[in-house]
Design a protein around this motif. Structure first.
Motif, PDB file in Angstrom:
ATOM      1  N   LYS A   1       0.734  -2.062   0.271  1.00 15.82           N
ATOM      2  CA  LYS A   1       0.050  -0.415   0.217  1.00 15.82           C
ATOM      3  C   LYS A   1       1.009   1.119  -0.089  1.00 15.82           C
ATOM      4  CE  LYS A   1      -1.635  -0.907   4.002  1.00 15.82           C
ATOM      5  NZ  LYS A   1      -1.011  -2.434   4.532  1.00 15.82           N
ATOM      6  N   SER A   2       1.664   1.357   0.451  1.00 16.62           N
ATOM      7  CA  SER A   2       2.520   2.289   0.475  1.00 16.62           C
ATOM      8  C   SER A   2       3.270   2.629  -0.287  1.00 16.62           C
ATOM      9  CB  SER A   2       3.645   2.420   2.283  1.00 16.62           C
ATOM     10  OG  SER A   2       2.511   2.485   3.624  1.00 16.62           O
ATOM     11  N   THR A   3       4.150   1.363  -1.145  1.00 12.92           N
ATOM     12  CA  THR A   3       4.477   1.688  -2.192  1.00 12.92           C
ATOM     13  C   THR A   3       3.586   2.084  -3.293  1.00 12.92           C
ATOM     14  OG1 THR A   3       5.610  -0.058  -1.086  1.00 12.92           O
ATOM     15  CG2 THR A   3       6.056   0.248  -2.997  1.00 12.92           C
TER      16      THR A   3
ATOM     17  N   MET B   1      -1.957  10.276   1.677  1.00 21.59           N
ATOM     18  CA  MET B   1      -1.550  10.009   3.622  1.00 21.59           C
ATOM     19  C   MET B   1      -1.284   8.026   3.131  1.00 21.59           C
ATOM     20  SD  MET B   1      -5.561  12.315   4.504  1.00 21.59           S
ATOM     21  CE  MET B   1      -4.839  14.350   4.473  1.00 21.59           C
ATOM     22  N   ASP B   2      -0.377   9.047   4.150  1.00 23.53           N
ATOM     23  CA  ASP B   2       0.171   7.302   4.643  1.00 23.53           C
ATOM     24  C   ASP B   2      -0.276   6.697   5.453  1.00 23.53           C
ATOM     25  OD1 ASP B   2       0.876   4.508   4.465  1.00 23.53           O
ATOM     26  OD2 ASP B   2       3.072   4.786   3.868  1.00 23.53           O
ATOM     27  N   GLU B   3      -1.458   5.933   6.457  1.00 17.11           N
ATOM     28  CA  GLU B   3      -1.777   6.122   7.222  1.00 17.11           C
ATOM     29  C   GLU B   3      -1.773   7.228   8.364  1.00 17.11           C
ATOM     30  OE1 GLU B   3       0.046   2.316   9.296  1.00 17.11           O
ATOM     31  OE2 GLU B   3      -0.288   1.000   7.281  1.00 17.11           O
ATOM     32  N   PRO B   4      -2.538   7.715   8.648  1.00 15.13           N
ATOM     33  CA  PRO B   4      -1.916   9.857   9.564  1.00 15.13           C
ATOM     34  C   PRO B   4      -3.108   9.139  10.553  1.00 15.13           C
ATOM     35  CG  PRO B   4      -4.073   9.190   7.298  1.00 15.13           C
ATOM     36  CD  PRO B   4      -3.448   8.451   7.002  1.00 15.13           C
TER      37      PRO B   4
HETATM   38 MG   LIG Z   1       2.443   0.751   4.778  1.00 12.44          MG
END
Ligand SMILES: [Mg+2]
Ligand SMILES: Nc1ncnc2c1ncn2[C@@H]1O[C@H](COP(=O)(O)OP(=O)(O)OP(=O)(O)O)[C@@H](O)[C@H]1O
Ligand SMILES: Nc1ncnc2c1ncn2[C@@H]1O[C@H](COP(=O)(O)OP(=O)(O)OP(=O)(O)O)[C@@H](O)[C@H]1O
Ligand SMILES: [Mg+2]
Ligand SMILES: O=P([O-])([O-])[O-]
Lengths: 226, 462, 275, 425, 275, 226
Positions: free
Chosen positions: C66-68, C195-198
């Protein structure tokens, strides 16, 4: 994906809880079915004792409804079910309502059975009742069966069955009305028969509702009122 | 027996006590149904015995070792015939030394006054008595300790807490060594300095413009008119340090930034240790490099463009010192820069900042206190640096700000004053301690300030 | 009466994303995107559109990419050594990975908010005006103040901090810090916000506030959000994308994903049937 | 939504910003290059100056071990041996090699070709195999340092003739043609102590002195440092007292090393009357000096053990000592060892404080124990660097190379250890 | 038509815990417990019983004192400088804070599992047998192995690790590590196990497994668990205690707390009405 | 705490969603009430057009049920409601069912209104229907009112009202049966009246169910079948 399972959650507890409400619903269904059969038997055999029994047993069905409802609420509070699990839980809380209503109708039938048994031995309306009772009993059995197997196809077939019951019901009504006009003495009895028929018809409807719920669980489609 | 032998003996006794007591505790535990019924594990009972056996004895040994010579000497000297006892402290020690030397066979026994010979014999016999009595004492004490601990050995004896209490005190003692060191430093420089300031007024020392301690040895001027004005030394020190910082700060800082922010891992794995090699090189090597390579090179270079550069210029010493300090600054800066969390950089980059903007506007400001602290530490290091300047900066105490000339520094003077043949108590020797005091004070202040800043900064992200 | 068979829960070699991955008026498009970390492939053949002004949520088990995925959208992956992106990623039709593109400009257009609130150790004012300053967005001090207020207002922080704009941003509470980071991101008027796991570093209360904020921001910005909380995805997003082992399994309107997912893997994940 | 105005402004600023970026990048590159060049330069310089010292010039002579010449008759009589005129052996042999040298001045010049210690080398040979007495043997004899300097420079092509006469140069030329003069491995460098004669001087004494001093330092500073670190990190209550200790330690780490020399001089030598120049004092001073380093690195190592491990240990009912001994210490040990090695390397290279406590004395003998007078490598380097003889430059560089290789070995070990054992949580 | 008034959501000065704080056969009892960190009071006058073999969950907003409460139960608070406990805490009638009590023994009886899995960096075997070894619970190697297997089995980890008992515990996955920590805790046969957010560092899958485990362990142990996830509390516990600003607001059977809480503050927290 | 609010969630969105289902339920209630009134009007005015209208409008009620149900499921999936929120959501999904049933009964009444309007103009049974219709309409109005205010006391009072309706219903049944026997020609008409009465009674029951749900939401107590 016409069939489905509610196992294999990481939390076995959750599996168990879902299984639990399912079994309890099935149990309730069995109980309700029995009530219905007994009520019908009470009418056809003019067995007021059996009828009393049905009336008494209805309380336990009511209790079951409350219990299962509570269990569903707990599952929602605890497990935050989603997708099929959520649909199942929602279905169960609706289904218990229907089952409870079926139970109520069975009680009503039993009530009428008592009245009928106290009246004369005329057999006015019995064939109609018997005919529809058989159909409705089957209907309910099929619905519960479909639920046990989460078989949406069977559920849809059962829904179609209900249409036949509705037709039969209308015919029966007309016949009973005819009896009444033909023999005003039988009016009081016929009215009772009318109520019994009506109850049976409602039971059919509730069984149909059950089936709609099954389809909702399995397919995720709400097919009510379609 | 000698102290080392006694120590070994104690170690043997200690291990013996350990095993005996541990065995006894196990024996105690067996009928009770396993060691779970003892308060502590068997080894703690063993340790308890070992500690009781050795610690008091060791303590006694230490005290004995410190005082036995003093006591014996005093006894010898009191027995010495009064005519041999001279007046004056120095010769008292002289006589004592003589006696000791005779006793140890360093001085030949022939042709010595008989009083001294008697004293020497006296000393020898006293030594023997002392050694035997300490041996006996120690063994007795060790046995007492063992007996005491055995007496306490019961299943519900809280051996572990007892052992741990002793341990804690040992650890505390170790931690206090640092304080004693500081005290030692302060006292060692302070006493001599006070003595120095008795002969040279402190004002003249701190504000005097001329430094020529050599004159002080001339017979006719002892202690009176040697000029001990430290200003030229401080100026020289500052000049050299300034040159060093001028080189080290930009290079060190930019290297750190480059390594921490730009270099890919391959460059970093090689360049960083390579740079750190500079930090591992002893200062004497830098001194050699400065004196034999850099200074002549600079001199020749200057000559070729018509500049006279002294062959012991502040430039050479400072320049090499600067190189020495590069890794010091770069690794400190690297530390503080890498301590800035990656999330800061990510935050800035994600805003669309270029990398140099990120470094200049986010990373460096965040790391600034740490960097400043690091630079101050580096300055204190430059001021205290000795070997490079000793070897490359010269002796002439000139009051100049020209880096091309030869200057001298505080540390150079300390070394020269103390490595020649020194007469103790002469102002020349004492001056070194006074300089040491100044050096210590200045660096202390710098350090405390710098450490404070660095520490405060470090805590920011912890 | 189990799901077809145990194998059914595994991925076929050649998979196709289930559901509505594409849309008519996309802000960003990804076609056949693979992402590698050195030799390790982290993302496999992803095809998806992100529509204008939609909130799209990425969910999936830990390590699924996901983050990637998110970081390829503003090339924050460039900062990771050995990361390589294949395939085509476009914003408004412009290829993000073409050599001609200046990442600085790209990142100004595609803002990012990180998992842990990371305000600069500066004043609140400096935090927000940092972007506008470096990009030269404001000519005067007044312009800057205007941007400052506007951004803070949009981030729902103005009322809370207007009296202490010159105090350090790190002195705020976690949730406020995160909103400050959002304000900082929107101060350069990006078009897309990633937004990455904000909220994963925030407590439920702060989380709820950020979720509110996301809902509001979605009127002006396109938002892509990674979250490990399925419920959060359900709450804030219009569409939800489910990743599994680097593959994009399903993209569908959020309501559908959470009540009636199409793919068995999504269903299994949503209902907690992995293990 | 980004209005196009914003975008235009951003694009407008880009060129200039990218240029600034490139500039900044280059500053970094240049800085690092300068640093690396300094390293390279220093090493090239040292190696360039010192590589020659590993070989020394020897002259081949036919030595006849003539008892009369030496003036002895009994090889087991030590008094005789030490009074013997050993230098006569090579001198005679050399004169036989050049029979036409007659004037006293020339003879002296001829003798000057040889090292003053050449005779003693032959004495050792003879004592090693007594049956050589009276026999003749062809021996490579050590040449004088000036000859050595000249011969090496001549071989390199730029002869340094300053300290030689033309005649000597000619003799050397002859010897060279005969193949009787050549460079051999300079074992003296590694086997001898200091000497006034460059060709005789070796680093063994200093190396042993360094070793003894270091052992002393290590034995004292490591246990004390580790214990202090453990106390401060794990047991010390947070109060003024421990704060004071902490400030002290941090400050001591940055106190100029020469101050420690003053401390050693004033306390150990002037107050406790410990003899000068001995490894014990050196070790004590260096202990005090390295202690802060070791304490600080040990504390860092202990700190890096995550608190969760401590909590875990306490949580299963370990006492604090068990926690430290079983968990914290094993995990922190690599870091502590690294710190110790770095501290030792620092001590090994340290010069200034040792000057203060008299380790600058000229000591020929190789020390045998902690209380024998000794010097250490860096001080030896300092001394040689100060010596006027040109040949000592080469020696100094060689000694530096040896010292540096020790240091690099130690530092590499430290780095390796850190890499190898360091744990990341 | 709001809740009585805004003030209703605040605490009265003199509060009494709502619900069933006490029980007949308590394992641990707390009476009038106050906890201070230096001058700051973290726990106010808490009275509660913990029954034998029950799972009691502590919930409440961040900083309300849940962890502090938990840590007073095995005196892990002792390690915090300046922490002071007033009032009476007893286990089986024995005062935990009496000077005569040996904390080492106490901690062996009241095990603890922490938020982040913290296995020792040793082998799995050494991790589990560490406690038994230092407490001298086993006289022989065989005893030790028996304890090892039993504990790992109870922690549901035996099957997964029995073939690699000598590999480092840190090499396990997060969830396995946490179960290893649980095994380590139960290896010294504690009577009570305290768990401070044992799942907050784990992904949902590992969390589910730990929750399963807690259910099983509750047959043999008394368990007190702090969790920030209300749902988790709902799932694993028999009773739930709600803390607010250091005060114990409500203790009730879990089902009741989550469907029909008694105190308005509990209701507000459960339904997400703080802010 | 006889009254309650569903505001003040940290997530305003959640407030809105809860408010939304509440309003929609209220809206549905209003619609159903209107249907009922129209159906009754259609009978008493023999207005077959109005009746047709009622029958048509029932579809929109069905749709409302499906919609609100879906909204409830979404809220559960999204917000994981607990305690009062959860009870509200569960209540709503049950209440829509009851409302839908009321709508159905209204449609049935309308059906019978058409039949009755086609028949002769006799007024047999009208008074009874009118009487009960008024009571039931009130009942429903009160129930919806109680829901709007989450007033559990009002709900309990309404439940008690229903008992009166049941009594009245029984009396009415007996009267209509008497009519039938007295005048066999009116049988067909009377049967229709019977069905209308029955429908009204069911509506009363459903209104009572609504009230029980309200009590459940507010008090957390399940008072069904007590
Ligand atoms: Mg991640
Ligand atoms: N810098 C990196 N180098 C190598 N591999 C990486 C790197 N970053 C991520 N990966 C790998 O790529 C895969 C996807 O990682 P990514 O961080 O995108 O997962 P994620 O879905 O965000 O997980 P999480 O929920 O844990 O944040 C993982 O298998 C991870 O191990
Ligand atoms: N070591 C400490 N020193 C001073 N105050 C502390 C310390 N530990 C905790 N506190 C304070 O005590 C209060 C309770 O803290 P505690 O850690 O018990 O809360 P918590 O409920 O566990 O919170 P969380 O959910 O964030 O873990 C908080 O206000 C906190 O700031
Ligand atoms: Mg906590
Ligand atoms: O209960 P019912 O109104 O559906 O028969």
């Amino acid at each position: 994906m016409a069939k489905m399972s509610f196992e294999n959650h990481i939390t076995k507890q959750f599996d168990e809880e879902l299984e639990e409400i399912r079994t309890r619903l099935m149990e309730m269904g069995g109980k309700v079915e029995e009530q219905l059969q007994n009520a019908i038997l009470a009418i056809s055999d003019a067995n007021s004792q059996l009828a009393e029994q049905v009336i008494l047993a209805d309380q336990s069905i009511d209790a079951m409804e409350v219990d299962i409802d509570e269990a569903c609420i707990l599952i929602i509070a605890r497990r935050q079910p989603a997708a099929s699990d959520l649909r199942l839980v929602m279905m169960v809380t609706k289904a218990v309502n229907d089952l409870e209503r079926i139970g109520d109708e069975a009680r009503k039938i039993a009530n009428h059975a008592i009245i009928l048994s106290e009246e004369n031995e005329s057999s006015v309306g019995y064939p109609e009742v018997r005919h529809i009772a058989t159909s409705v009993t089957n209907l309910l059995a099929h619905a519960l069966d479909a639920f046990a197997r989460f078989d949406s196809d069977a559920a849809i077939r059962t829904i179609e069955e209900d249409q036949q019951v509705d037709l039969d019901y209308k015919t029966a009504l007309r016949e009973v009305a005819t009896y009444m006009m033909e023999d005003p003495r039988s009016i009081s009895r016929a009215i009772n028969i009318l109520w019994v028929l009506r109850s049976l018809e409602r039971i059919g409807d509730h069984a149909k509702n059950l089936c709609e719920q099954i389809v909702f669980v399995v397919k995720g489609k709400d097919i009510r009122h379609c | 027996m000698q102290a080392t032998h006694l120590l070994s003996l104690l170690i043997v006794l200690g291990s013996f006590s350990f095993y005996v007591s541990r065995g006894r505790s196990l024996a105690l535990a067996n009928p009770l149904g396993g060691i779970r019924n003892l308060h502590s594990l068997p080894s703690y009972y063993g340790l308890h015995a070992a500690l009781w056996c050795t610690l008091p004895a060791t303590f006694l040994l230490a005290i004995w070792l410190i005082f036995d010579e003093i006591v014996i000497n005093a006894m010898v000297m009191t027995d010495l015939s009064p005519e041999l006892i001279p007046s004056g402290n120095a010769s008292y020690n002289l006589i004592l030394n003589k006696v000791a030397n005779i006793a140890n066979g360093i001085l030949p026994r022939e042709s010595q006054p008989s009083g001294l010979l008697d004293a020497a014999d006296n000393m020898l016999s006293l030594n023997v008595v002392s050694q035997w009595s300490i041996t006996l004492l120690i063994i007795t004490l060790a046995m007492f300790g063992l007996a005491w601990s055995s007496h306490k050995l019961k299943p519900d004896f809280r051996a572990r807490p007892a052992v741990e209490r002793v341990m804690q005190n040992l650890l505390l003692a170790c931690a206090c060594v640092a304080i004693f060191t500081t005290l030692g430093i302060v006292f060692s420089v302070l006493f001599e300095s006070i003595q120095f300031f008795r002969s040279v007024p402190i004002y003249d020392f701190v504000f005097g413009l001329e430094w020529s301690p050599q004159t002080a040895i001339r017979e006719d001027q002892v202690g009176s008119s040697g000029s001990f004005g430290a200003i030229p030394l401080f100026v020289g020190t500052l000049l050299v340090s300034a040159v060093a910082m001028f080189i080290a700060v930009p290079i060190g800082l930019m290297s750190a930034i480059y390594l921490a922010e730009y270099a890919d891992s391959k460059v970093r794995t090689y360049a960083k240790p390579a740079l750190e090699v500079l930090a591992g090189i002893p200062t004497v090597v830098y001194g050699f490099f400065a004196a034999l390579t850099v200074a002549p090179f600079l001199r020749d270079l200057g000559a070729s463009v018509g500049l006279t550069i002294s062959s012991e210029s502040a430039l050479a010493a400072g320049g090499v010192m600067g190189i020495m300090i590069i890794p010091f600054i770069s690794s400190l800066a690297d530390d503080v820069i890498t301590a800035v969390p990656q999330s800061m950089r990510d935050g800035s980059l994600a805003m669309g900042a270029t990398q140099s903007e990120t470094i200049r506007k986010v990373v460096i400001p965040a790391a600034l206190p740490g960097i400043v602290g690091g630079i101050m530490l580096a300055i204190s290091r430059a001021i205290g640096e000795t070997m490079i300047v000793v070897m490359a900066a010269g002796m002439a105490a000139k009051l100049t700000a020209n880096p091309l000339e030869s200057v001298t520094t505080v540390t150079v003077q300390i070394v020269t004053l103390l490595t020649g043949d020194q007469e103790f108590d002469s102002p020349k020797t004492l001056a070194a301690f006074a300089l040491g005091l100044m050096l210590f004070t200045v660096t202390l202040l710098l350090n405390i300030f710098a450490l404070h800043i660095v520490k405060k900064y470090r805590e920011q992200y912890e | 009466m189990k799901l077809k068979s145990e194998q059914a829960l595994e991925l076929d070699e050649s998979h196709v994303t289930v559901g509505q991955s594409f849309c008519d008026d996309p802000k960003m498009t990804m076609r056949n995107v693979d992402v590698f970390y050195s030799d390790k492939q982290a993302i496999y053949d992803v095809n998806i559109d992100i529509a204008k002004n939609e909130v799209i949520a990425m969910i999936g088990p830990s390590g699924c990419g996901k983050s990637t995925f998110l970081r390829t959208l503003n090339r924050m992956n460039d900062t990771v050594e050995g990361c390589r992106v294949d395939g085509q990623i476009c914003m408004d039709g412009q290829d993000l990975y073409s050599p001609k593109l200046d990442v600085v400009e790209l990142r100004a257009r595609v803002g990012m908010v990180f998992q842990k609130p990371n305000p600069f150790p500066k004043s609140i004012r400096d935090n927000v005006t940092y972007g506008p300053k470096i990009h030269g967005l404001a000519d005067t001090r007044v312009d800057l103040d205007e941007i400052l207020e506007k951004s803070l207002r949009k981030a729902g922080l103005w009322e809370e901090v207007k009296d202490r704009l010159d105090q350090p941003g790190t002195g705020l509470s976690g949730g406020q810090q995160q909103r400050l980071c959002i304000a900082r991101a929107i101060a350069v008027s990006p078009e897309v916000i990633l937004m990455d796991e904000p909220c994963s570093a925030l407590d439920p209360i702060a989380t709820a506030k950020i979720e509110e904020l996301i809902k509001e921001l979605s009127q002006n910005f396109t938002i892509a959000i990674v979250t490990h909380s399925m419920q959060q995805a359900a709450r804030v997003s219009h569409r939800t994308a489910y990743f599994h082992l680097g593959k994009l399994i399903e993209v569908n309107p959020t309501e559908q994903v959470f009540t009636m997912p199409k793919h068995q893997l999504t269903e299994a994940y949503i209902t907690g049937r992995f293990g | 939504m980004s209005d196009s105005k914003t975008l235009i402004k951003i694009q407008h600023s880009l060129t200039q910003r990218n240029r600034a970026e490139a500039r900044f990048h280059w500053y970094g590159r240049i800085a690092i290059l300068i640093g690396l060049m300094a390293v390279a330069l220093l090493f090239i310089d040292i190696v360039g100056k010192g590589h020659g010292a590993f070989r020394a010039t020897y002259i081949n002579l036919d030595i006849r071990y003539d008892a009369d010449l030496i003036g002895i008759d009994n090889l087991s009589d030590t008094e005789q041996l030490s009074a013997g005129n050993w230098q006569a052996l090579p001198k005679t042999a050399l004169r036989e090699r050049f029979p036409d040298v007659s004037s006293r001045r020339d003879k002296r010049r001829l003798n000057n070709l040889l090292s003053n210690g050449a005779g003693f080398d032959l004495k050792d040979r003879l004592l090693a195999s007594p049956r050589l007495l009276g026999k003749t043997e062809s021996v490579w004899v050590l040449a004088d340092d000036d000859i050595d300097t000249y011969y090496k420079s001549w071989l390199d092509g730029n002869a340094y003739e300053a300290r030689l006469t033309g005649q000597q140069i000619q003799w050397i030329g002859e010897l060279h043609e005969q193949g009787s003069i050549k460079l051999k491995f300079n074992s003296n460098l590694f086997n001898r102590g200091d000497s006034r004669e460059p060709e005789q001087a070796g680093i063994r004494g200093a190396a042993v002195g360094s070793f003894l001093t270091l052992v002393m330092t290590l034995m004292l500073s490591f246990p004390i440092g580790v214990c202090a670190a453990i106390y401060l990190e794990e047991f010390a209550p947070k109060n003024r007292w421990t704060d004071f200790i902490e400030v002290n330690i941090n400050n001591l780490a940055a106190v100029p090393s020469i101050i420690f020399g003053l401390l050693g001089l004033a306390i150990f030598i002037n107050f406790f009357h410990v003899p000068r120049s001995v490894p014990i004092v050196g070790g004590l001073v260096l202990t005090l000096m390295t202690l802060p380093t070791i304490i600080i690195t040990s504390r860092a190592a202990i700190k890096s053990v995550p608190p969760s491990i401590r909590e875990a240990a306490l949580g299963v009912g370990a006492s604090r000592y068990q926690m430290v001994l079983h968990h914290v210490l094993p995990l922190a040990l690599p870091g502590m060892l690294t710190g110790a090695i770095i501290g030792m390397a620092q001590a090994l290279g340290e010069t200034a404080p040792l000057l203060m406590i008299g380790m600058v004395a000229f000591i020929v003998d190789i020390p045998n124990g902690f209380s024998d007078p000794a010097t250490v490598l860096p001080v030896q380097i300092f001394l040689w660097a100060d010596s006027p003889e040109r040949a000592f430059v080469e020696k100094t560089s060689a000694a530096i190379m040896v010292l540096l290789s020790f240091l690099i070995a130690m530092n590499t070990t430290a780095v390796w250890l850190r890499r190898r054992l360091e744990r990341r949580w």
